[in-house]
Motif scaffolding. Structure first.
Motif, PDB file in Angstrom:
ATOM      1  N   ALA A 196       0.832  -1.208   0.000  1.00  0.00           N
ATOM      2  CA  ALA A 196       0.000   0.000   0.000  1.00  0.00           C
ATOM      3  C   ALA A 196       0.869   1.262   0.000  1.00  0.00           C
ATOM      4  O   ALA A 196       0.600   2.220  -0.735  1.00  0.00           O
ATOM      5  CB  ALA A 196      -0.931  -0.009   1.209  1.00  0.00           C
ATOM      6  N   VAL A 197       1.913   1.261   0.827  1.00  0.00           N
ATOM      7  CA  VAL A 197       2.801   2.426   0.900  1.00  0.00           C
ATOM      8  C   VAL A 197       3.510   2.651  -0.431  1.00  0.00           C
ATOM      9  O   VAL A 197       3.601   3.784  -0.920  1.00  0.00           O
ATOM     10  CB  VAL A 197       3.814   2.254   2.047  1.00  0.00           C
ATOM     11  CG1 VAL A 197       4.893   3.342   1.990  1.00  0.00           C
ATOM     12  CG2 VAL A 197       3.108   2.296   3.399  1.00  0.00           C
ATOM     13  N   GLU A 198       3.986   1.572  -1.033  1.00  0.00           N
ATOM     14  CA  GLU A 198       4.653   1.685  -2.337  1.00  0.00           C
ATOM     15  C   GLU A 198       3.716   2.271  -3.387  1.00  0.00           C
ATOM     16  O   GLU A 198       4.099   3.148  -4.166  1.00  0.00           O
ATOM     17  CB  GLU A 198       5.157   0.307  -2.790  1.00  0.00           C
ATOM     18  CG  GLU A 198       6.303  -0.250  -1.981  1.00  0.00           C
ATOM     19  CD  GLU A 198       7.652   0.296  -2.418  1.00  0.00           C
ATOM     20  OE1 GLU A 198       7.688   1.213  -3.256  1.00  0.00           O
ATOM     21  OE2 GLU A 198       8.672  -0.198  -1.913  1.00  0.00           O
ATOM     22  N   GLU A 199       2.480   1.793  -3.404  1.00  0.00           N
ATOM     23  CA  GLU A 199       1.538   2.261  -4.420  1.00  0.00           C
ATOM     24  C   GLU A 199       1.164   3.724  -4.202  1.00  0.00           C
ATOM     25  O   GLU A 199       1.152   4.527  -5.147  1.00  0.00           O
ATOM     26  CB  GLU A 199       0.278   1.393  -4.427  1.00  0.00           C
ATOM     27  CG  GLU A 199      -0.676   1.773  -5.552  1.00  0.00           C
ATOM     28  CD  GLU A 199      -1.827   0.797  -5.719  1.00  0.00           C
ATOM     29  OE1 GLU A 199      -2.802   1.159  -6.426  1.00  0.00           O
ATOM     30  OE2 GLU A 199      -1.765  -0.315  -5.148  1.00  0.00           O
ATOM     31  N   LEU A 200       0.866   4.093  -2.946  1.00  0.00           N
ATOM     32  CA  LEU A 200       0.521   5.491  -2.670  1.00  0.00           C
ATOM     33  C   LEU A 200       1.703   6.416  -2.943  1.00  0.00           C
ATOM     34  O   LEU A 200       1.530   7.540  -3.416  1.00  0.00           O
ATOM     35  CB  LEU A 200       0.070   5.634  -1.212  1.00  0.00           C
ATOM     36  CG  LEU A 200      -1.376   5.232  -0.895  1.00  0.00           C
ATOM     37  CD1 LEU A 200      -1.620   5.254   0.604  1.00  0.00           C
ATOM     38  CD2 LEU A 200      -2.377   6.141  -1.600  1.00  0.00           C
ATOM     39  N   ALA A 201       2.906   5.930  -2.662  1.00  0.00           N
ATOM     40  CA  ALA A 201       4.101   6.757  -2.872  1.00  0.00           C
ATOM     41  C   ALA A 201       4.356   7.041  -4.349  1.00  0.00           C
ATOM     42  O   ALA A 201       4.997   8.041  -4.684  1.00  0.00           O
ATOM     43  CB  ALA A 201       5.318   6.078  -2.253  1.00  0.00           C
ATOM     44  N   SER A 202       3.841   6.186  -5.209  1.00  0.00           N
ATOM     45  CA  SER A 202       4.082   6.354  -6.650  1.00  0.00           C
ATOM     46  C   SER A 202       3.098   7.319  -7.293  1.00  0.00           C
ATOM     47  O   SER A 202       3.226   7.654  -8.471  1.00  0.00           O
ATOM     48  CB  SER A 202       3.988   4.996  -7.349  1.00  0.00           C
ATOM     49  OG  SER A 202       2.651   4.506  -7.337  1.00  0.00           O
ATOM     50  N   ARG A 203       2.099   7.778  -6.528  1.00  0.00           N
ATOM     51  CA  ARG A 203       1.060   8.645  -7.084  1.00  0.00           C
ATOM     52  C   ARG A 203       1.319  10.113  -6.771  1.00  0.00           C
ATOM     53  O   ARG A 203       2.028  10.454  -5.831  1.00  0.00           O
ATOM     54  CB  ARG A 203      -0.309   8.235  -6.535  1.00  0.00           C
ATOM     55  CG  ARG A 203      -0.709   6.798  -6.859  1.00  0.00           C
ATOM     56  CD  ARG A 203      -2.114   6.522  -6.362  1.00  0.00           C
ATOM     57  NE  ARG A 203      -2.552   5.166  -6.678  1.00  0.00           N
ATOM     58  CZ  ARG A 203      -3.792   4.724  -6.496  1.00  0.00           C
ATOM     59  NH1 ARG A 203      -4.718   5.536  -6.008  1.00  0.00           N
ATOM     60  NH2 ARG A 203      -4.101   3.481  -6.803  1.00  0.00           N
ATOM     61  N   GLU A 204       0.678  10.971  -7.544  1.00  0.00           N
ATOM     62  CA  GLU A 204       0.725  12.414  -7.295  1.00  0.00           C
ATOM     63  C   GLU A 204      -0.564  12.834  -6.595  1.00  0.00           C
ATOM     64  O   GLU A 204      -1.650  12.338  -6.923  1.00  0.00           O
ATOM     65  CB  GLU A 204       0.870  13.181  -8.610  1.00  0.00           C
ATOM     66  CG  GLU A 204       2.183  12.924  -9.340  1.00  0.00           C
ATOM     67  CD  GLU A 204       3.373  13.549  -8.636  1.00  0.00           C
ATOM     68  OE1 GLU A 204       3.163  14.560  -7.926  1.00  0.00           O
ATOM     69  OE2 GLU A 204       4.492  13.017  -8.778  1.00  0.00           O
ATOM     70  N   TYR A 205      -0.437  13.749  -5.636  1.00  0.00           N
ATOM     71  CA  TYR A 205      -1.610  14.197  -4.898  1.00  0.00           C
ATOM     72  C   TYR A 205      -1.659  15.716  -4.831  1.00  0.00           C
ATOM     73  O   TYR A 205      -0.628  16.381  -4.722  1.00  0.00           O
ATOM     74  CB  TYR A 205      -1.597  13.632  -3.470  1.00  0.00           C
ATOM     75  CG  TYR A 205      -1.786  12.141  -3.420  1.00  0.00           C
ATOM     76  CD1 TYR A 205      -3.048  11.584  -3.514  1.00  0.00           C
ATOM     77  CD2 TYR A 205      -0.685  11.296  -3.322  1.00  0.00           C
ATOM     78  CE1 TYR A 205      -3.228  10.219  -3.496  1.00  0.00           C
ATOM     79  CE2 TYR A 205      -0.842   9.927  -3.301  1.00  0.00           C
ATOM     80  CZ  TYR A 205      -2.123   9.397  -3.392  1.00  0.00           C
ATOM     81  OH  TYR A 205      -2.294   8.034  -3.387  1.00  0.00           O
ATOM     82  N   ASP A 206      -2.879  16.229  -4.859  1.00  0.00           N
ATOM     83  CA  ASP A 206      -3.114  17.653  -4.663  1.00  0.00           C
ATOM     84  C   ASP A 206      -3.304  17.868  -3.171  1.00  0.00           C
ATOM     85  O   ASP A 206      -4.365  17.545  -2.621  1.00  0.00           O
ATOM     86  CB  ASP A 206      -4.350  18.108  -5.442  1.00  0.00           C
ATOM     87  CG  ASP A 206      -4.690  19.570  -5.208  1.00  0.00           C
ATOM     88  OD1 ASP A 206      -3.868  20.278  -4.563  1.00  0.00           O
ATOM     89  OD2 ASP A 206      -5.768  20.010  -5.646  1.00  0.00           O
TER      90      ASP A 206
END
Length: 369
Positions: A328-338
């Motif tokens: 989960a951490v790896e996947e969230l870390a790969s995304r861009e967030y506003d």
């Protein structure tokens, strides 16, 4: 209207809840005082601007019941209209009995948790046995109001003798504007802590059995192997700090883990994080996750955190298994967030303290029941 708040022996989520609300209430109409075993609440730096008094309990009913009863009766004679009992688990209901005897108009039992924060397994089992015993024996006639921060917290504290339609859900609301994302503040804190160029995982909370920091260190050790520029920021302190420090050293992570202790400006450190983690063994709600979400952070929280906080698509509940969290951490870390989107999601979910403080005023002023 004088309101007497029963709070925990230390500083934690309950005190945060009470003062979050008190700040935005009408002090000409409402006055909070505190019933506590925590002497540090008197003159506490973070609360020095609030008008409040402290009734310090130097003994418990278990230690000296007669002295305890005399002290409580003396306090209740000070003219309190409301007794607000902020509870995590049952040990007895003597205060409720004494309040009803004293004719206090409104007696509120408020559930803030879903389990018992005791690291010793034997002691925890004994406390749990007592909790269940008192929960079953508690009479709905001993209180006028039953509140909870989530449906799970309601189920934990209140047995079937308390009709569910009498239990009021009271939001653990926050000052959402305080957590609004600020790029300048983020840059300043990261520079101060030497975090430029690092991906920062973080958490906020007391170092206790409940918050499960040991899981976090084990998780970070694996994440850090794949991402050597990553850092783990831990804001908080507590009885397990020494054990946690030893775990950090044994993993050779002392250069990558920041143990920052207690901070009164938690919002500044949330700005500096890139992801928020809450691996709690249990939570009544998890107010720190609400704060993190308001600052626009993607969050991974344990499946024991109530679903009430899943009001944004970047808040993920996961079972407490290292491989599952790592993924989960790896996947969230790969995304861009506003980071600017979080505040409105929290406000839309009803956690804006400016609105909820007026709700609480109405609840205190109401007849109860």
């Amino acid at each position: 209207m004088k309101v007497l708040q029963l709070v925990s022996p230390g500083f934690g989520g309950i005190e945060t809840f009470v003062f979050n609300y008190y700040k935005y209430m009408d002090w000409e109409r409402f006055r909070f005082d505190f019933l506590t075993q925590n002497p540090a609440l008197e003159g506490a730096e973070q609360y020095r601007d609030f008008p409040y008094g402290v009734h310090l309990l130097k003994t418990t009913a278990g230690q000296n019941k007669d002295l305890f009863v005399r002290r409580i009766r003396e306090i209740f004679e000070s003219g309190y209209e409301v007794l607000h009992l902020n509870n995590c688990f049952w040990t007895g209901f003597l205060l409720e009995e004494l309040a009803r005897e004293a004719g206090i108009r409104k007696v509120i039992v408020h559930s803030h948790s879903t389990f018992i924060d005791e690291p010793d397994e034997v002691k925890r089992a004994e406390l749990l046995r007592r909790h269940e015993e008192v929960k079953e024996a508690f009479s709905p006639e001993l209180a006028t109001d039953f509140w909870a921060c989530s449906s799970l917290a309601a189920d934990w504290l209140f047995g079937p003798q308390i009709p569910r339609d009498r239990i009021r859900m009271v939001k653990n609301a926050i000052d959402v504007e305080k957590y609004r994302f600020q790029a300048e503040k983020r840059a300043a804190v990261r520079q101060e802590l030497g975090l430029e160029g690092s991906f920062v995982l973080g958490t906020v909370g007391r170092m206790s059995y409940q918050k499960n920091h040991a899981f976090l260190i084990s998780l970070f050790a694996e994440f850090h192997q794949a991402h050597p520029r990553s850092k783990l920021m831990i804001v908080g302190d507590g009885e397990l700090r020494e054990a946690l420090t030893e775990q950090v050293l044994s993993r050779n992570l002392e250069g990558a883990v920041l143990l920052l202790g207690w901070r009164t400006d938690v919002e500044a450190y949330l700005q500096a994080m890139d992801m928020f983690l809450l691996p709690s063994r249990f939570e009544g709600l998890g107010i720190v996750a609400v704060e993190a979400a308001a600052s626009g952070l993607p969050c991974v929280v344990s499946s024991q955190v109530p679903g009430d906080v899943a009001f944004a698509e970047n808040i993920w509940h996961r079972p407490l298994e290292i491989p599952v969290w790592l993924s989960a951490v790896e996947e969230l870390a790969s995304r861009e967030y506003d980071r600017n989107s979080g505040l409105e999601a929290v406000r839309a979910a009803g956690y804006d303290i400016r609105r909820q403080a007026k709700v609480l005023e109405d609840l205190y002023a109401g007849s109860g029941g």
